[in-house]
Design an enzyme around this catalytic site. Structure first.
Site, PDB file in Angstrom:
ATOM      1  N   ASP A 201      12.176  29.402  47.260  1.00 21.13           N
ATOM      2  CA  ASP A 201      12.779  30.443  48.088  1.00 21.13           C
ATOM      3  C   ASP A 201      14.166  30.814  47.570  1.00 21.13           C
ATOM      4  OD1 ASP A 201      14.064  28.135  48.875  1.00 21.13           O
ATOM      5  OD2 ASP A 201      13.569  28.318  51.002  1.00 21.13           O
ATOM      6  N   SER A 202      14.618  30.102  46.550  1.00 20.72           N
ATOM      7  CA  SER A 202      15.829  30.496  45.828  1.00 20.72           C
ATOM      8  C   SER A 202      15.680  31.879  45.218  1.00 20.72           C
ATOM      9  CB  SER A 202      16.157  29.474  44.735  1.00 20.72           C
ATOM     10  OG  SER A 202      15.015  29.211  43.923  1.00 20.72           O
TER      11      SER A 202
ATOM     12  N   LYS B 252       5.657  23.494  49.297  1.00 26.36           N
ATOM     13  CA  LYS B 252       6.793  22.604  49.507  1.00 26.36           C
ATOM     14  C   LYS B 252       7.495  23.014  50.792  1.00 26.36           C
ATOM     15  CE  LYS B 252      10.690  22.905  47.044  1.00 26.36           C
ATOM     16  NZ  LYS B 252      11.723  23.095  48.112  1.00 26.36           N
TER      17      LYS B 252
ATOM     18  N   GLU C 240      10.857  21.796  53.514  1.00 31.71           N
ATOM     19  CA  GLU C 240      12.067  21.005  53.667  1.00 31.71           C
ATOM     20  C   GLU C 240      12.044  20.217  54.970  1.00 31.71           C
ATOM     21  OE1 GLU C 240      15.511  23.469  53.353  1.00 31.71           O
ATOM     22  OE2 GLU C 240      14.931  24.325  51.414  1.00 31.71           O
TER      23      GLU C 240
ATOM     24  N   GLU D 213      17.449  16.542  46.504  1.00 32.55           N
ATOM     25  CA  GLU D 213      18.451  17.525  46.081  1.00 32.55           C
ATOM     26  C   GLU D 213      19.839  17.166  46.574  1.00 32.55           C
ATOM     27  OE1 GLU D 213      19.545  22.295  46.115  1.00 32.55           O
ATOM     28  OE2 GLU D 213      17.630  21.630  46.960  1.00 32.55           O
TER      29      GLU D 213
END
Length: 271
Positions: free
Chosen positions: A49-50, A118, A120, A187
């Site tokens: 999503d970056s 993925k 979070e 991260e």
């Protein structure tokens, strides 16, 4: 009759089996052409999503939506053959309930052909991860600095600087593993904690701003290629893409204004 050599994609199960073996190579990819270039060298292509910050110019990842992720995921799957394609579930697409997460994750897999999603979060996402995994959706976890929680963290801050936070982060990692995730991104956490988690977990850890002792590494492709002025501490630049682009565009502009382009060899003549 022509014979085409079929390339088998790496699977989430194969990534899980790489624990403690040869380090796993991962990069982000958002377009078919970058996926095509990176594919021979990467085990995982992450449609992160970056993309919102890198491609669309958002200040955070929060404005990214499911349709955007699916569109870019389709491009990366089309552009690659070998790497496992993992697609981020964007903010707001999975937090409400495990049922919401399944509907959106299944849509991602069905419409893109990717191999995993993925998401979070730590302990509070365990039930959702378990729900997805038991219904055939491979999940990669993501803990530590989780960009979708930027407002809660008060910025993109390194996690685990206080040892009092270690147990919370360790609990997140263990619970995600037990819920069925095949790998986990660490991260922006301090190196000693990243090493400890890598040694403790039986699933691969993928580091970004963590430790070279993780089972693999991931970077935003544009960061390592040298695009953009801001360079995070954990990024090593392997190229100067921005300078190369600027030079090429400058040369093109000069050739156009001087009428050096197009030249005789670049125009069509009457036969």
């Amino acid at each position: 009759m022509s014979v085409h050599k079929m390339v088998k994609r790496i699977t989430s199960s194969q990534i899980r089996a790489r624990k403690g073996q040869q380090p796993i190579v991962s990069l982000t990819a958002y377009q078919a052409y970058t996926a095509r270039i990176a594919d021979p060298y990467c085990d995982i292509l992450l449609v992160g999503d970056s993309v919102g910050m890198v491609v669309y110019g958002f200040e955070t990842t929060l404005p990214v939506n499911l349709d955007m992720m699916i569109l870019h995921g389709q491009a990366v799957v089309r552009g690659s053959q070998k790497a496992l394609v993992v697609i981020d579930m964007p903010f707001g697409s999975y937090e409400e309930s495990k049922e919401q997460a399944f509907l959106n994750a299944s849509r991602i897999l069905a419409q893109t052909g990717c191999g995993a999603v993925k998401l979070e979060g730590g302990v509070y996402m365990a039930e959702t991860i378990d729900f997805l995994c038991k219904r055939g959706i491979p999940v990669m976890g993501h803990i530590g600095l989780t960009p979708q929680a930027v407002n809660r963290f008060g910025g993109f801050n390194t996690q685990g600087r206080k040892e009092s936070d270690w147990q919370r982060i360790e609990d997140d990692a263990v619970v995600i593993e037990n819920a069925g995730a095949f790998a986990i991104v660490l991260e922006g956490i301090v190196e000693p904690l990243a090493v400890k988690l890598t040694e403790k977990l039986s699933i691969p850890t993928i580091g970004i701003g963590a430790s070279n002792q993780c089972d693999g590494q991931v970077l935003v492709m544009e960061d390592m290629l040298g695009y953009g002025a801001h360079v995070p501490k954990f990024v090593r630049r392997y190229g100067d893409l921005e300078q190369a682009m600027e030079t090429a565009i400058k040369n093109y502009a000069e050739d156009v204004t001087s009428r050096a382009f197009p030249a005789e060899k670049e125009v069509y003549k009457l036969k």
